[in-house]
Design an enzyme around this catalytic site. Structure first.
Site, mmCIF file in Angstrom:
data_model
loop_
_atom_site.group_PDB
_atom_site.id
_atom_site.type_symbol
_atom_site.label_atom_id
_atom_site.label_comp_id
_atom_site.label_asym_id
_atom_site.label_seq_id
_atom_site.Cartn_x
_atom_site.Cartn_y
_atom_site.Cartn_z
ATOM 1 N N CYS B 142 0.839 -1.201 0.000
ATOM 2 C CA CYS B 142 0.000 0.000 0.000
ATOM 3 C C CYS B 142 0.877 1.254 0.000
ATOM 4 C CB CYS B 142 -0.913 -0.011 1.220
ATOM 5 S SG CYS B 142 -2.046 1.380 1.222
ATOM 6 N N CYS B 354 -7.100 6.456 -44.947
ATOM 7 C CA CYS B 354 -7.206 7.420 -43.846
ATOM 8 C C CYS B 354 -5.908 8.196 -43.660
ATOM 9 C CB CYS B 354 -7.596 6.725 -42.541
ATOM 10 S SG CYS B 354 -6.299 5.687 -41.830
ATOM 11 N N CYS B 388 12.084 1.518 -44.258
ATOM 12 C CA CYS B 388 11.268 0.860 -43.227
ATOM 13 C C CYS B 388 12.163 0.061 -42.288
ATOM 14 C CB CYS B 388 10.234 -0.063 -43.877
ATOM 15 S SG CYS B 388 9.251 -0.994 -42.670
ATOM 16 N N CYS B 391 9.129 -1.149 -37.548
ATOM 17 C CA CYS B 391 8.863 -0.756 -36.150
ATOM 18 C C CYS B 391 7.458 -1.088 -35.679
ATOM 19 C CB CYS B 391 9.154 0.729 -35.963
ATOM 20 S SG CYS B 391 7.907 1.826 -36.658
ATOM 21 N N CYS B 394 2.998 1.818 -37.945
ATOM 22 C CA CYS B 394 1.913 1.950 -38.925
ATOM 23 C C CYS B 394 0.825 0.921 -38.666
ATOM 24 C CB CYS B 394 2.453 1.826 -40.348
ATOM 25 S SG CYS B 394 3.362 0.296 -40.676
#
Lengths: 454, 431
Positions: B142, B354, B388, B391, B394
């Site tokens: 705690c 998008c 690239c 990673c 994306c």
């Protein structure tokens, strides 16, 4: 979608039914609904919704602001691109613009409610009151006259005022707003929104409205050219196109019907009234649905082509069907018989033959009480002296210049894009910037394409 | 609840038989009989009773919880400044006795806390053990309030004290299993874990809450929760702390301690998948608190159902069949194969245009995704393989399932680690 109250045959609509039918078409989102809806936005980069908006509002940006509890920032971001964003949020055919392009259609099978979110944010700015959010530039010493206080004229006025010019707007009607005030269904602009929006817009200062002043009757274009440094014509299309058939005087103008309703408020129609609306655009839908909402017993839209060719969007068509309006395709009137209140429409069916619309030769009679014509509008018959017109619209160049020096034009009276409020706003905004460039170039003596002030 | 036959969720945690691995952690949901009865009826295998101390009971402050919301407005974590049970010890013990008789197949663990005195720990441990609990859990975690009185994390952060307190309790209760509950507010979780082992603990419960301020009330200019215009640091819990807990459990397991003490894993667990991940990292069972506080005891239904289906699909007959299977694959960075290579591949047929992958890579990573305009209009997003680095960013931001794949590059190269890498200056110096 709104559920309209449709009384049983022979029963009057009643005051409560009228009030319900003319309440807000889309009730505003609560802050919880707005936050939830905002989460659905993917925050696209080079977002298709922005490309689809004639005023290129930063839609992902403003929704991001709503999501983070910044509705005022969201609203000001909208208004910086579209000062009539409140009306556009209510009246735009979003399903063929931003919401039609929304990527979430592909990921979730439904669009983000961009219009509703836009209203949420703009309402927040307008309800806050206080100081106008956009400052004016230092006074340019220039005065500009605008003819027409519709969306194009008002958007021009605001943008030009922001650029430091002093503006006088001449408008033939009693109230400003143009079609926002007189041409949209009342339930789309509930609670006197058009006037509240004009009042907000005028908050920038430097804009004087002169209502009840008609070009060609109370003043001339040359008066304005003499008295002002520039003139912007935002005349709209005032003249109903007309049916061009025998007995057409028995038909009422659908926009006139809508305007009368907006002036006097909705009133119950005599029980059982049968109304036919000729045409296939959103005005036909606005007139037909409002007639139904006022208790008309039967409302029929008669359109000479097929459903796909209708100017009214699928959503508007569904709204009409929802209100119990019957849509008839491939039919048109050839003659209107009878007397006012006891009319017979003589109809013929139509078909495409070698790419041309032709009558099938059939004839049938269709009895109604009233006929509303919603077959388009054209320039007022009194066209300003000396101005070049092309295909029924005022001719402009890419910078909104007419054939006369320092006379610009935009909105429905020119050919720029779709005949939509949002396009008129964009015209007004871009024309104001273009005229500002010309005014400053003249001052600096660097020619028309010189100094820009944006 | 669980209608499918096959895998058996029954398990043994530090020698304690449990009908399933799902226990409720020591917290408000386990602070009284009425709660625990409802939890057992809902299907929880056991509870760790809200921490008990010697009378007089503590006094709590109002308010007690702060919230951390995610982008969708829902809590991803809460923090609390509540202390241990504020009811008299005897009432708690009588309720535990009754529940043990009424629910003989369910587990009740007694959580206890005391100051650093032998008599305090031993007498409390014996009282609670005598109520019939199947084990004791020592609250060394705690991080608020009690630590200011020399208890909770004040002991857990001092390994010698924790070891001593553990030893006292083990001496007092003999064969009764004792769990040491660890605070994550330490630099190296192995140190308190080893202290617990040295003290004779049979199990570890971790993690307790993370020291935190949940947010700042910008109107009152005070940390939340606000108590009369002020606030204090509290204990952070909920789904947001799960990655921290997974790491600490994995550290203990991969250093062999999970073979010598059972791990009862805690930290952001709210679903069967969360539970399976902790078990795969070596936990024998799991404890849940925040998810039950936010959504109710009913969440255990799908935890049991989902875990059973997962186990059936993989042919695991019991929890032990997959416990710790991921531990061997948790290694030091220095053991990773630097010749392994993946590249993003964007499936054009699934792309919704998008642009999120582009802007994430452009602004946040390696500028390896180009936007091209299609002849038909619309956009195409193309990975520049030379840029690239695989990673995954994306893929993480893409809103479409299976649109971006991370495809291994078949380079035919053998495993190569940093210590053996030709560019490692220390290796070069050694040659």
């Amino acid at each position: 979608m709104k559920r309209f109250i449709v009384p049983e045959p022979g029963v009057a609509i009643g005051e409560s039914g009228l009030a319900a039918n003319f309440s807000d078409l889309h009730p505003p989102l609560t802050s919880v609904q707005a936050a939830t809806e905002a989460f659905a936005c993917l925050f696209c980069y080079e977002a298709p919704c922005v490309t689809a908006c004639p005023t290129a509002i930063d839609i992902p940006g403003f929704i991001h602001s709503i999501r983070h509890g910044n509705p005022l920032g969201a609203g000001e971001r909208i208004l910086s691109a579209n000062i009539l964003g409140g009306t556009c949020a209510r009246a735009c055919p979003t399903e063929i613009l931003c919401e039609g392009a929304c990527v979430v259609n592909d990921t979730e099978g439904r669009a983000v409610k961009i219009g509703q979110l836009q209203r949420f944010a703009v309402d927040a700015v307008m309800e806050r009151g206080g100081a106008h959010p956009f400052p004016r530039a230092a006074d340019s010493g220039r005065r500009i006259a605008i003819v027409g206080a519709g969306p194009a004229g008002l958007a021009f006025a605001h943008c030009a005022a922001m650029l430091g010019h002093r503006i006088v707007v001449y408008d033939a009607q009693e109230k400003p707003g143009g079609l926002n005030e007189y041409g949209l269904a009342a339930y789309k602009m509930a609670d006197d929104f058009a006037q509240r929006e004009v009042a907000f817009l005028l908050g920038i200062g430097g804009i004087e409205l002169r209502q009840g002043r008609r070009l060609g009757r109370d003043f001339s274009l040359s008066d304005l050219q003499r008295d002002y440094d520039g003139v912007f014509l935002a005349l709209g299309l005032e003249q109903p196109a007309g049916l061009g058939i025998p007995g057409e005087a028995l038909a009422e103008d659908a926009l006139g019907f809508i305007a009368a309703l907006r002036r006097g408020g909705p009133k119950a129609l005599p029980v059982g009234t049968r109304i036919a609306v000729i045409g296939g655009g959103n005005t036909a839908i606005d007139a037909a649905v409002q007639a139904r909402a006022m208790g008309a017993g039967a409302v029929d839209i008669l359109y000479r082509r097929g459903r796909d060719a209708m100017g009214a969007t699928p959503w508007e068509q569904e709204l009409a069907a929802n209100a119990g309006v019957h849509l008839h395709f491939w039919t048109r009137p050839v003659e209107i018989l009878g007397t006012s209140g006891a009319i017979t429409l003589r109809l013929t069916d139509t078909q495409m033959v070698d790419g041309r619309l032709e009558s099938t030769g059939s004839i049938r009679d269709f009895p109604v009480d009233r006929v509303l014509a919603a077959v388009g509008q054209r320039l007022h018959e009194v066209i300003p002296e000396g101005i070049a017109v092309e295909n029924g619209r005022i001719r402009i160049d890419a910078e909104f210049r007419t054939s006369l020096p320092m006379v610009f034009a935009g909105g429905d009276c020119v050919t720029s894009g779709a005949d939509l409020t949002v396009q008129a706003v964009e015209d007004g905004k871009r024309a104001a910037r273009a005229m500002d460039r010309d005014l400053r170039a003249a001052t600096n003596g660097t020619g028309r394409q010189g100094d820009s002030h944006e | 609840m669980n209608n499918i036959s096959g895998p058996d969720l029954a398990c043994s945690i530090a020698g304690i038989e449990s009908v399933n691995p799902f226990w409720l952690a020591s917290a408000p949901p386990t602070d009284k009989k009425i709660n625990v009865e409802r939890a057992f009826r809902a299907g929880w295998g056991g509870v760790v009773w809200k921490t008990l101390g010697e009378d007089p009971p503590v006094v709590n402050a109002t308010s007690r919880y702060g919230v951390h919301r995610g982008m969708n407005g829902r809590p991803i974590g809460i923090n609390n400044i509540e202390l241990i049970s504020d009811r008299p010890l005897d009432i708690n013990l009588r309720e535990i006795e009754k529940l043990r008789r009424q629910w003989p197949d369910r587990v009740i663990i007694g959580s206890i806390m005391a100051v650093m005195e032998e008599e305090a720990w031993k007498s409390l441990a014996i009282k609670v053990a005598n109520a019939g609990v199947q084990g004791l859990e020592l609250n060394f975690g705690c991080p608020h309030g009690m630590c200011e009185r020399g208890m909770g994390s004040a002991i857990g952060q001092a390994p010698a004290l924790a070891e001593q307190a553990t030893r006292w309790v083990v001496e007092a209760v003999g064969t009764l299993p004792v769990f040491s509950k660890l605070t994550p507010n330490v630099a190296d979780i192995l140190i308190p874990a080893e202290a617990a082992l040295a003290g004779g603990a049979r199990g570890l419960s971790l993690i307790n809450t993370v020291n935190s301020i949940a947010g700042v009330d910008l109107d009152r200019m005070a940390p939340m929760p606000v108590v009369d215009g002020q606030g204090s640091h509290g204990g952070y819990c909920g789904e947001a702390v799960k990655p921290i807990a997974l790491h600490m459990v994995a550290e203990i397991a991969r250093h062999g301690l999970a073979d010598r003490m059972a791990i009862s894993a805690i930290g952001g667990i709210g679903s069967w998948r969360d539970a399976a991940e902790f078990i795969a990292l070596g936990a024998s069972g799991v404890q849940v608190c925040t998810a039950a506080m936010l959504y109710g005891f009913r969440i255990v239904e799908d935890m049991a159902d989902g875990l059973s289906r997962f186990m059936r699909d993989r042919n695991y007959r019991g929890i032990a069949d997959f416990r710790g299977l991921a531990v061997r694959n948790v290694v030091d960075w220095n053991d990773l194969n630097l010749n392994y290579d993946v590249k993003a591949f964007i499936r054009e047929d699934k792309c919704v245009e998008c642009g999120r992958c582009h802007i994430a890579c452009e602004d946040g990573s390696h500028q390896a995704i180009r936007i091209e305009t299609k002849p038909s209009g619309g956009k195409r997003f193309v990975v520049i393989d030379d840029e690239c680095v695989g990673c995954n960013l994306c893929q993480h931001v893409c809103p479409v399932a299976d649109c971006i794949e991370m495809r291994p590059v078949e380079n035919g190269l053998p495993k190569l680690t940093w210590p053996a890498h030709p560019k490692n200056p220390r290796r070069m110096a050694a040659e």
